[in-house]
Write an enzyme that holds these catalytic residues in place. Sequence first.
Site, PDB file in Angstrom:
ATOM      1  N   THR A 189       0.800  -1.230   0.000  1.00 26.83           N
ATOM      2  CA  THR A 189       0.000   0.000   0.000  1.00 26.83           C
ATOM      3  C   THR A 189       0.837   1.286   0.000  1.00 26.83           C
ATOM      4  OG1 THR A 189      -1.490   1.322   1.384  1.00 26.83           O
ATOM      5  CG2 THR A 189      -0.183  -0.316   2.522  1.00 26.83           C
ATOM      6  N   GLU A 245       0.210   3.662   1.781  1.00 32.30           N
ATOM      7  CA  GLU A 245       0.314   4.130   3.173  1.00 32.30           C
ATOM      8  C   GLU A 245       1.712   3.904   3.737  1.00 32.30           C
ATOM      9  OE1 GLU A 245      -2.027   5.567   5.541  1.00 32.30           O
ATOM     10  OE2 GLU A 245      -2.913   6.110   3.635  1.00 32.30           O
ATOM     11  N   TYR A 290      -1.413   0.179  10.636  1.00 34.89           N
ATOM     12  CA  TYR A 290      -1.733  -0.484   9.357  1.00 34.89           C
ATOM     13  C   TYR A 290      -0.517  -0.419   8.431  1.00 34.89           C
ATOM     14  CZ  TYR A 290      -3.657  -1.025   4.623  1.00 34.89           C
ATOM     15  OH  TYR A 290      -3.871  -1.423   3.318  1.00 34.89           O
ATOM     16  N   LYS A 304       1.876  -3.473   7.040  1.00 36.01           N
ATOM     17  CA  LYS A 304       1.995  -3.708   5.597  1.00 36.01           C
ATOM     18  C   LYS A 304       3.454  -3.618   5.135  1.00 36.01           C
ATOM     19  CE  LYS A 304      -2.145  -4.418   3.767  1.00 36.01           C
ATOM     20  NZ  LYS A 304      -2.462  -5.485   2.816  1.00 36.01           N
TER      21      LYS A 304
HETATM   22  P1  NAP Z   1     -11.415  -4.958   1.997  1.00 41.71           P
HETATM   23  O1  NAP Z   1     -12.589  -4.664   1.124  1.00 41.71           O
HETATM   24  O2  NAP Z   1     -11.386  -4.424   3.383  1.00 41.71           O
HETATM   25  O3  NAP Z   1     -11.262  -6.553   2.039  1.00 41.71           O
HETATM   26  C1  NAP Z   1     -10.420  -7.170   2.960  1.00 41.71           C
HETATM   27  C2  NAP Z   1     -10.628  -8.662   2.879  1.00 41.71           C
HETATM   28  O4  NAP Z   1      -9.786  -9.280   3.850  1.00 41.71           O
HETATM   29  C3  NAP Z   1     -12.061  -9.135   3.186  1.00 41.71           C
HETATM   30  O5  NAP Z   1     -12.362 -10.245   2.387  1.00 41.71           O
HETATM   31  C4  NAP Z   1     -11.947  -9.562   4.644  1.00 41.71           C
HETATM   32  O6  NAP Z   1     -12.914 -10.514   5.039  1.00 41.71           O
HETATM   33  C5  NAP Z   1     -10.561 -10.200   4.615  1.00 41.71           C
HETATM   34  N1  NAP Z   1      -9.977 -10.373   5.939  1.00 41.71           N
HETATM   35  C6  NAP Z   1      -9.970  -9.520   6.982  1.00 41.71           C
HETATM   36  N2  NAP Z   1      -9.361 -10.075   8.043  1.00 41.71           N
HETATM   37  C7  NAP Z   1      -8.994 -11.322   7.669  1.00 41.71           C
HETATM   38  C8  NAP Z   1      -8.381 -12.402   8.325  1.00 41.71           C
HETATM   39  N3  NAP Z   1      -8.016 -12.331   9.605  1.00 41.71           N
HETATM   40  N4  NAP Z   1      -8.146 -13.541   7.619  1.00 41.71           N
HETATM   41  C9  NAP Z   1      -8.539 -13.653   6.326  1.00 41.71           C
HETATM   42  N5  NAP Z   1      -9.140 -12.664   5.656  1.00 41.71           N
HETATM   43  C10 NAP Z   1      -9.375 -11.520   6.323  1.00 41.71           C
HETATM   44  O7  NAP Z   1     -10.063  -4.479   1.296  1.00 41.71           O
HETATM   45  P2  NAP Z   1      -9.783  -4.121  -0.243  1.00 41.71           P
HETATM   46  O8  NAP Z   1     -10.053  -2.690  -0.448  1.00 41.71           O
HETATM   47  O9  NAP Z   1     -10.419  -5.128  -1.087  1.00 41.71           O
HETATM   48  O10 NAP Z   1      -8.195  -4.282  -0.290  1.00 41.71           O
HETATM   49  C11 NAP Z   1      -7.603  -5.517  -0.641  1.00 41.71           C
HETATM   50  C12 NAP Z   1      -6.174  -5.544  -0.143  1.00 41.71           C
HETATM   51  O11 NAP Z   1      -5.433  -4.479  -0.737  1.00 41.71           O
HETATM   52  C13 NAP Z   1      -6.022  -5.353   1.355  1.00 41.71           C
HETATM   53  O12 NAP Z   1      -4.921  -6.127   1.778  1.00 41.71           O
HETATM   54  C14 NAP Z   1      -5.701  -3.880   1.511  1.00 41.71           C
HETATM   55  O13 NAP Z   1      -4.977  -3.654   2.694  1.00 41.71           O
HETATM   56  C15 NAP Z   1      -4.867  -3.647   0.268  1.00 41.71           C
HETATM   57  N6  NAP Z   1      -4.914  -2.298  -0.282  1.00 41.71           N
HETATM   58  C16 NAP Z   1      -6.101  -1.734  -0.597  1.00 41.71           C
HETATM   59  C17 NAP Z   1      -6.132  -0.478  -1.175  1.00 41.71           C
HETATM   60  C18 NAP Z   1      -7.431   0.189  -1.558  1.00 41.71           C
HETATM   61  O14 NAP Z   1      -7.415   1.403  -1.798  1.00 41.71           O
HETATM   62  N7  NAP Z   1      -8.528  -0.530  -1.671  1.00 41.71           N
HETATM   63  C19 NAP Z   1      -4.922   0.186  -1.456  1.00 41.71           C
HETATM   64  C20 NAP Z   1      -3.712  -0.440  -1.132  1.00 41.71           C
HETATM   65  C21 NAP Z   1      -3.724  -1.700  -0.566  1.00 41.71           C
HETATM   66  P3  NAP Z   1     -14.375 -10.043   5.546  1.00 41.71           P
HETATM   67  O15 NAP Z   1     -15.180  -9.799   4.290  1.00 41.71           O
HETATM   68  O16 NAP Z   1     -14.852 -11.207   6.329  1.00 41.71           O
HETATM   69  O17 NAP Z   1     -14.199  -8.802   6.345  1.00 41.71           O
HETATM   70  O1  F7E Z   2      -9.436   7.792   3.856  1.00 45.22           O
HETATM   71  C1  F7E Z   2      -9.937  11.195   5.002  1.00 45.22           C
HETATM   72  C2  F7E Z   2      -8.973  10.326   5.753  1.00 45.22           C
HETATM   73  O2  F7E Z   2     -10.363   5.730   4.874  1.00 45.22           O
HETATM   74  C3  F7E Z   2      -8.986   8.631   2.838  1.00 45.22           C
HETATM   75  C4  F7E Z   2      -7.416   1.877   2.415  1.00 45.22           C
HETATM   76  O3  F7E Z   2      -7.902   1.154   1.310  1.00 45.22           O
HETATM   77  O4  F7E Z   2      -6.229   3.420   1.000  1.00 45.22           O
HETATM   78  C5  F7E Z   2      -7.206   3.324   2.017  1.00 45.22           C
HETATM   79  O5  F7E Z   2      -6.799   4.051   3.181  1.00 45.22           O
HETATM   80  C6  F7E Z   2      -8.754  10.030   3.387  1.00 45.22           C
HETATM   81  C7  F7E Z   2      -7.939  10.060   4.678  1.00 45.22           C
HETATM   82  O6  F7E Z   2      -8.708   5.584   2.969  1.00 45.22           O
HETATM   83  C8  F7E Z   2     -13.210  10.787   6.489  1.00 45.22           C
HETATM   84  O7  F7E Z   2      -8.481  10.997   6.915  1.00 45.22           O
HETATM   85  C9  F7E Z   2     -11.955  12.422   5.856  1.00 45.22           C
HETATM   86  O8  F7E Z   2      -7.043  11.127   4.616  1.00 45.22           O
HETATM   87  O9  F7E Z   2     -10.995   6.323   2.510  1.00 45.22           O
HETATM   88  P1  F7E Z   2      -9.972   6.310   3.571  1.00 45.22           P
HETATM   89  P2  F7E Z   2      -7.168   5.567   3.416  1.00 45.22           P
HETATM   90  O10 F7E Z   2      -7.000   5.829   4.850  1.00 45.22           O
HETATM   91  O11 F7E Z   2      -6.432   6.444   2.465  1.00 45.22           O
HETATM   92  C10 F7E Z   2      -4.941   2.910   1.361  1.00 45.22           C
HETATM   93  C11 F7E Z   2      -4.036   3.059   0.152  1.00 45.22           C
HETATM   94  C12 F7E Z   2      -4.995   1.544   1.918  1.00 45.22           C
HETATM   95  O12 F7E Z   2      -4.065   0.758   1.764  1.00 45.22           O
HETATM   96  C13 F7E Z   2      -6.098   1.252   2.877  1.00 45.22           C
HETATM   97  O13 F7E Z   2      -6.313  -0.155   2.991  1.00 45.22           O
HETATM   98  O14 F7E Z   2     -10.031  10.584   3.722  1.00 45.22           O
HETATM   99  N1  F7E Z   2     -11.282  11.279   5.592  1.00 45.22           N
HETATM  100  N2  F7E Z   2     -13.131  12.145   6.419  1.00 45.22           N
HETATM  101  C14 F7E Z   2     -12.035  10.242   5.961  1.00 45.22           C
HETATM  102  N3  F7E Z   2     -11.827   8.912   5.882  1.00 45.22           N
HETATM  103  C15 F7E Z   2     -12.816   8.101   6.331  1.00 45.22           C
HETATM  104  N4  F7E Z   2     -12.647   6.761   6.250  1.00 45.22           N
HETATM  105  N5  F7E Z   2     -13.975   8.589   6.871  1.00 45.22           N
HETATM  106  C16 F7E Z   2     -14.226   9.921   6.973  1.00 45.22           C
HETATM  107  O15 F7E Z   2     -15.278  10.349   7.446  1.00 45.22           O
END
Ligand code: NAP
Ligand code: F7E
Length: 347
Positions: free
Chosen positions: A134, A136, A157, A161
């Site tokens: 990520t 992050e 987090y 990662k």
């Molecule tokens: P998500 O919607 O939160 O999905 C996470 C998945 O992980 C769900 O299937 C969840 O199961 C499963 N999980 C949680 N805890 C677990 C455990 N203990 N054992 C096995 N599975 C578990 O996340 P996503 O947005 O699809 O992201 C996919 C991956 O990419 C994640 O690793 C995330 O950190 C990474 N990532 C995401 C983003 C983004 O912007 N979306 C960016 C960078 C990296 P449940 O359905 O049961 O909760």
């Molecule tokens: O926040 C701001 C918050 O929670 C984005 C995950 O997929 O991407 C994701 O992490 C921004 C942040 O995503 C609210 O403070 C304002 O600056 O949608 P988010 P994230 O934290 O960037 C990275 C790449 C991952 O890897 C992660 O798994 O939005 N923000 N107001 C808020 N965020 C949330 N959630 N809720 C608010 O009300």
Amino acid sequence: MKKKIAFITGITGQDGSLLAKLLLNKNYIVHGIKRRASSFNTKRIDSIYQDHQNKSKRLILHYGDLTDSLSLYDLLNKIKPDEIYNLGAQSHVAISFINPEYTTNVDGIGNLRLLDAISKLKFKKSVKFFQASTSEMYGNQKKTLNEDSIFEPVSPYASAKLLAYWNTKIYRQAYGIFASNGIMFNHESSQRGENFISKKTTKAVAEISLGLRDILYVGNLNSYRDWGYAGDYVEAMWKIMQYKKPDDFVIATNKTHSVRRFIEIAFKRVGIKIIWKGKGINEVGFEKKSKKILVKVDKIYFRPNEVEYLKGNYSKINKLIGWKPKMTFEKLVNKMVDYDLKKLKNK
Ligand code: NAP
Ligand code: F7E
């Protein structure tokens, strides 16, 4: 020809469900683990679910958890996958401050459990492994980031990662495992979890426009994210696994937008122009025409540490693999609002 076999952790999540659909379309046999929960957690994959009794089924779900090494090893040994996608995670940054130990266990050590299981498999040299890393991990550097940028995580987090990112490289070097990192910047879709800012906003905008809700409460309006479309990102994951050698790639759009801008565009889609007034915790967004306050700031959504600005550079994956994002930011926001509106109208 023998069908390829994929194993996906996180198959019930946003990316896992989209990836499963992509791989089924490519004629893979797809195995995934789901966690035991007291209510069903498979709604994102219900449309592709195949009955256990179906002899030619290509989607197979197993109970499993990234905190349970024994079942992970047994599953891999039994399934003998060609490709393993580690997408399972406690993926919410703010929640990682509340549950840091659990987040580290799943996101950091979970990856190690899988890699170490692979290193003990007889067929370890023929398995490919993808780690969902990520943006992050970069923390607060306020510049455009690529594969050579340093990492300065500022949340549990991100540090979990980063552990997984390094172990992916270490197991590649030490044991010759085909293990790659996709360093993914934020990516969204209609399937995004409802407590991420994108989905939270588009759902609230749809509800407000239909008179089902009054106010959207948010945290930091001034942070910037490089937001892409999750459909494009799962395509990148698959392409990384087909590349001739394991490596690490940034997956991004090369553009960044503020949370404030996301909210403005989402409201614009339903014909509402938002005007901002006030500062910090007292800032509000109101509708230009009716003067009604529709957005308020609530400090509960601020994080102990914030990543203020993220922007990636996807040149490497573009040059070596030919991937680039297809969907623009505005189209993505509009698509998400349209989906939420349609869903509410069909209720
Ligand atoms: P998500 O919607 O939160 O999905 C996470 C998945 O992980 C769900 O299937 C969840 O199961 C499963 N999980 C949680 N805890 C677990 C455990 N203990 N054992 C096995 N599975 C578990 O996340 P996503 O947005 O699809 O992201 C996919 C991956 O990419 C994640 O690793 C995330 O950190 C990474 N990532 C995401 C983003 C983004 O912007 N979306 C960016 C960078 C990296 P449940 O359905 O049961 O909760
Ligand atoms: O926040 C701001 C918050 O929670 C984005 C995950 O997929 O991407 C994701 O992490 C921004 C942040 O995503 C609210 O403070 C304002 O600056 O949608 P988010 P994230 O934290 O960037 C990275 C790449 C991952 O890897 C992660 O798994 O939005 N923000 N107001 C808020 N965020 C949330 N959630 N809720 C608010 O009300």
